[in-house]
Design a protein around this motif. Structure first.
Motif, short mmCIF file in Angstrom:
data_model
loop_
_atom_site.label_atom_id
_atom_site.label_comp_id
_atom_site.label_asym_id
_atom_site.label_seq_id
_atom_site.Cartn_x
_atom_site.Cartn_y
_atom_site.Cartn_z
N LEU A 68 0.84 -1.19 0.00
CA LEU A 68 0.00 0.00 0.00
C LEU A 68 0.88 1.25 0.00
CD1 LEU A 68 -2.81 1.29 0.23
CD2 LEU A 68 -2.57 1.16 2.73
N MET A 69 0.78 2.02 -1.07
CA MET A 69 1.53 3.27 -1.18
C MET A 69 0.60 4.43 -0.86
SD MET A 69 4.51 2.18 -2.03
CE MET A 69 5.34 3.67 -2.57
N LEU A 70 0.44 4.72 0.42
CA LEU A 70 -0.42 5.77 0.95
C LEU A 70 -1.89 5.48 0.67
CD1 LEU A 70 -0.28 8.26 2.65
CD2 LEU A 70 -0.08 9.66 0.60
N LEU A 71 -2.33 5.59 -0.58
CA LEU A 71 -3.74 5.30 -0.89
C LEU A 71 -3.93 4.23 -1.95
CD1 LEU A 71 -5.89 8.59 -1.07
CD2 LEU A 71 -6.32 6.57 0.28
N VAL A 72 -2.85 3.84 -2.64
CA VAL A 72 -2.97 2.94 -3.78
C VAL A 72 -2.12 1.69 -3.56
CG1 VAL A 72 -2.68 2.70 -6.27
CG2 VAL A 72 -3.36 4.90 -5.32
N PHE A 73 -2.73 0.52 -3.80
CA PHE A 73 -1.98 -0.73 -3.74
C PHE A 73 -1.23 -0.93 -5.06
CE2 PHE A 73 -4.80 -1.89 -0.24
CZ PHE A 73 -3.92 -2.56 0.60
N VAL A 74 0.04 -1.35 -4.95
CA VAL A 74 0.82 -1.68 -6.14
C VAL A 74 1.41 -3.07 -5.95
CG1 VAL A 74 1.40 0.72 -6.63
CG2 VAL A 74 2.91 -0.62 -5.16
N GLU A 75 1.63 -3.75 -7.06
CA GLU A 75 2.20 -5.09 -6.99
C GLU A 75 3.62 -5.01 -6.46
OE1 GLU A 75 1.66 -7.67 -10.32
OE2 GLU A 75 -0.09 -6.53 -11.02
N GLY A 76 3.98 -6.01 -5.67
CA GLY A 76 5.26 -6.00 -4.97
C GLY A 76 6.44 -5.70 -5.87
N ILE A 77 7.26 -4.76 -5.45
CA ILE A 77 8.48 -4.41 -6.16
C ILE A 77 9.66 -4.67 -5.23
CG2 ILE A 77 9.74 -2.54 -7.29
CD1 ILE A 77 7.11 -1.26 -7.97
N SER A 78 10.74 -5.19 -5.79
CA SER A 78 11.85 -5.69 -4.97
C SER A 78 12.42 -4.64 -4.02
CB SER A 78 12.95 -6.23 -5.88
OG SER A 78 13.40 -5.20 -6.76
N PHE A 79 12.47 -3.38 -4.46
CA PHE A 79 13.12 -2.38 -3.61
C PHE A 79 12.19 -1.82 -2.55
CE2 PHE A 79 11.38 0.11 -7.15
CZ PHE A 79 10.71 1.12 -6.48
N MET A 80 10.91 -2.26 -2.53
CA MET A 80 9.98 -1.75 -1.53
C MET A 80 9.95 -2.65 -0.31
SD MET A 80 6.58 -0.10 -3.28
CE MET A 80 5.90 -1.72 -3.54
N PRO A 81 10.32 -2.14 0.86
CA PRO A 81 10.23 -2.97 2.07
C PRO A 81 8.78 -3.20 2.46
CG PRO A 81 10.80 -0.72 2.65
CD PRO A 81 10.83 -0.79 1.13
N VAL A 82 8.52 -4.31 3.17
CA VAL A 82 7.16 -4.63 3.59
C VAL A 82 6.60 -3.54 4.50
CG1 VAL A 82 5.77 -6.29 4.89
CG2 VAL A 82 7.60 -7.10 3.39
N SER A 83 7.46 -2.89 5.26
CA SER A 83 7.00 -1.88 6.22
C SER A 83 6.35 -0.67 5.56
CB SER A 83 8.17 -1.41 7.08
OG SER A 83 9.18 -0.84 6.26
N ILE A 84 6.49 -0.51 4.22
CA ILE A 84 5.91 0.64 3.54
C ILE A 84 4.38 0.65 3.69
CG2 ILE A 84 5.57 -0.38 1.26
CD1 ILE A 84 6.92 3.13 1.98
N THR A 85 3.76 -0.52 3.77
CA THR A 85 2.31 -0.61 3.96
C THR A 85 1.91 -0.06 5.32
OG1 THR A 85 2.02 -2.50 2.47
CG2 THR A 85 0.35 -2.18 4.17
N VAL A 86 2.62 -0.46 6.36
CA VAL A 86 2.33 0.03 7.71
C VAL A 86 2.55 1.54 7.77
CG1 VAL A 86 2.97 -0.09 10.13
CG2 VAL A 86 2.95 -2.17 8.74
N ILE A 87 3.62 2.02 7.15
CA ILE A 87 3.90 3.45 7.12
C ILE A 87 2.77 4.20 6.41
CG2 ILE A 87 5.45 5.22 6.19
CD1 ILE A 87 7.75 3.26 6.63
N SER A 88 2.24 3.62 5.33
CA SER A 88 1.16 4.26 4.58
C SER A 88 -0.10 4.39 5.43
CB SER A 88 0.86 3.46 3.32
OG SER A 88 1.95 3.49 2.43
N VAL A 89 -0.44 3.33 6.18
CA VAL A 89 -1.61 3.38 7.05
C VAL A 89 -1.43 4.44 8.13
CG1 VAL A 89 -2.99 2.10 8.74
CG2 VAL A 89 -2.25 0.99 6.62
N LEU A 90 -0.26 4.46 8.76
CA LEU A 90 0.01 5.45 9.80
C LEU A 90 -0.01 6.87 9.23
CD1 LEU A 90 2.87 3.66 11.79
CD2 LEU A 90 0.45 3.83 12.40
N ALA A 91 0.52 7.03 8.02
CA ALA A 91 0.51 8.35 7.38
C ALA A 91 -0.91 8.79 7.08
CB ALA A 91 1.34 8.31 6.10
N TYR A 92 -1.73 7.86 6.61
CA TYR A 92 -3.13 8.16 6.31
C TYR A 92 -3.84 8.65 7.56
CZ TYR A 92 -8.00 7.37 4.87
OH TYR A 92 -9.34 7.52 4.59
N VAL A 93 -3.70 7.90 8.65
CA VAL A 93 -4.35 8.27 9.91
C VAL A 93 -3.80 9.60 10.42
CG1 VAL A 93 -4.74 7.60 12.31
CG2 VAL A 93 -4.83 5.88 10.50
#
Length: 270
Positions: free
Chosen positions: A140-165
């Motif tokens: 999850l990139m802030l508001l949009v889900f994207v298919e897994g890319i190698s350079f993206m850490p898994v924690s980016i989803t959690v960061i996106s949720v926290l940023a949204y809130v």
């Protein structure tokens, strides 16, 4: 000359005659030349209209002066009543359409469960959605889900949720000017994330059954519509709890959530 005012449609089709009646209600007795000057109309047309009004008992003509009768006043009042009802009906339909587009009935129904239950159910649905996203290789990139890319850490989803809130709370407190942040607000913010979080689950359910071409179209529509639904629900929640107009919340959400999400998405897939 015949009766030309058997119904209101004849008046509505001749607005200058209604203008004459309204002028006479406001000014009382008037000279015909003054009426012609105010309406900026040809003298022959004004004289003809006044003759029609006089023939139907709506005005009294005394030489170059004319005044409205009680029948004329009653007709204008009834006409105003009909026009007022029509405008009220249009406003009502507009408000109903706005309620549907802004998902107010959904938000009201959600809050009937109580803030604690809304918060609990929302967190469960969001977590399940994120687990499904992890299983399918989505981030999850802030508001949009994207298919897994190698350079993206898994924690980016959690960061996106926290940023949204965090952005939602920032809008509520600092941009909409409200000090109290309570469970009712938090439950609404998390509930607004539900449309976005169900994207991976929907894709997992439909992918085995739909050919690649229509699937790609559906995927694009879901990526556009589900985040938009989240933004609208969030704006409705912030507006209801802050008492501020809906457009304020939508404007701030667009600037702080939607536009950055689009920029990030374009930057990754350009």
């Amino acid at each position: 000359m015949g009766r030309e005012f058997d119904d209101f449609s004849n008046i509505l089709m001749r607005p200058r005659r209604v203008q004459i009646l309204r002028l006479l209600i406001e000014q009382g007795t008037m000279k015909i030349s003054d009426i012609r000057r105010i309406l900026n109309a040809p003298a022959s047309s004004v004289y003809y209209d006044i003759e029609i009004l006089r023939a139907n008992g709506l005005v009294i003509k005394d030489g170059s002066y004319v005044k409205i009768t009680s029948k004329g006043r009653e007709l204008v009042e009834r006409l105003d009543g009909i026009l007022g009802s029509m405008q009220e009906s249009r406003r009502s339909r507009t408000e109903e359409l706005a309620d549907i587009l802004l998902m107010r009935p959904i938000v009201v129904s959600i809050y009937r469960l109580g803030p604690a239950m809304v918060f609990l159910y929302s967190v469960i649905i969001i977590v399940l959605g994120l687990v499904m996203a992890f299983m399918q290789g989505y981030e999850l990139m802030l508001l949009v889900f994207v298919e897994g890319i190698s350079f993206m850490p898994v924690s980016i989803t959690v960061i996106s949720v926290l940023a949204y809130v965090g952005i939602a709370l920032f809008i509520y407190k600092y941009l909409l000017g409200n000090e109290i942040i309570d469970l009712r607000l938090l439950s609404g913010v998390f509930a607004s994330l539900i449309p976005t979080s169900i994207y991976p689950t929907i894709m997992a359910l439909i992918t085995p059954w739909i050919p690649p071409l229509p699937l790609s179209i559906i995927d694009a529509l879901l990526k556009a519509l589900l985040p938009l639904a989240s933004l609208i629900i969030l704006a409705t929640v912030l507006s209801m709890l802050s008492g501020k107009p809906m457009e304020y919340s939508l404007l701030f959400e667009t600037l702080l959530l939607l536009i950055p999400s689009v920029i990030i998405y374009i930057a990754i897939f350009r």
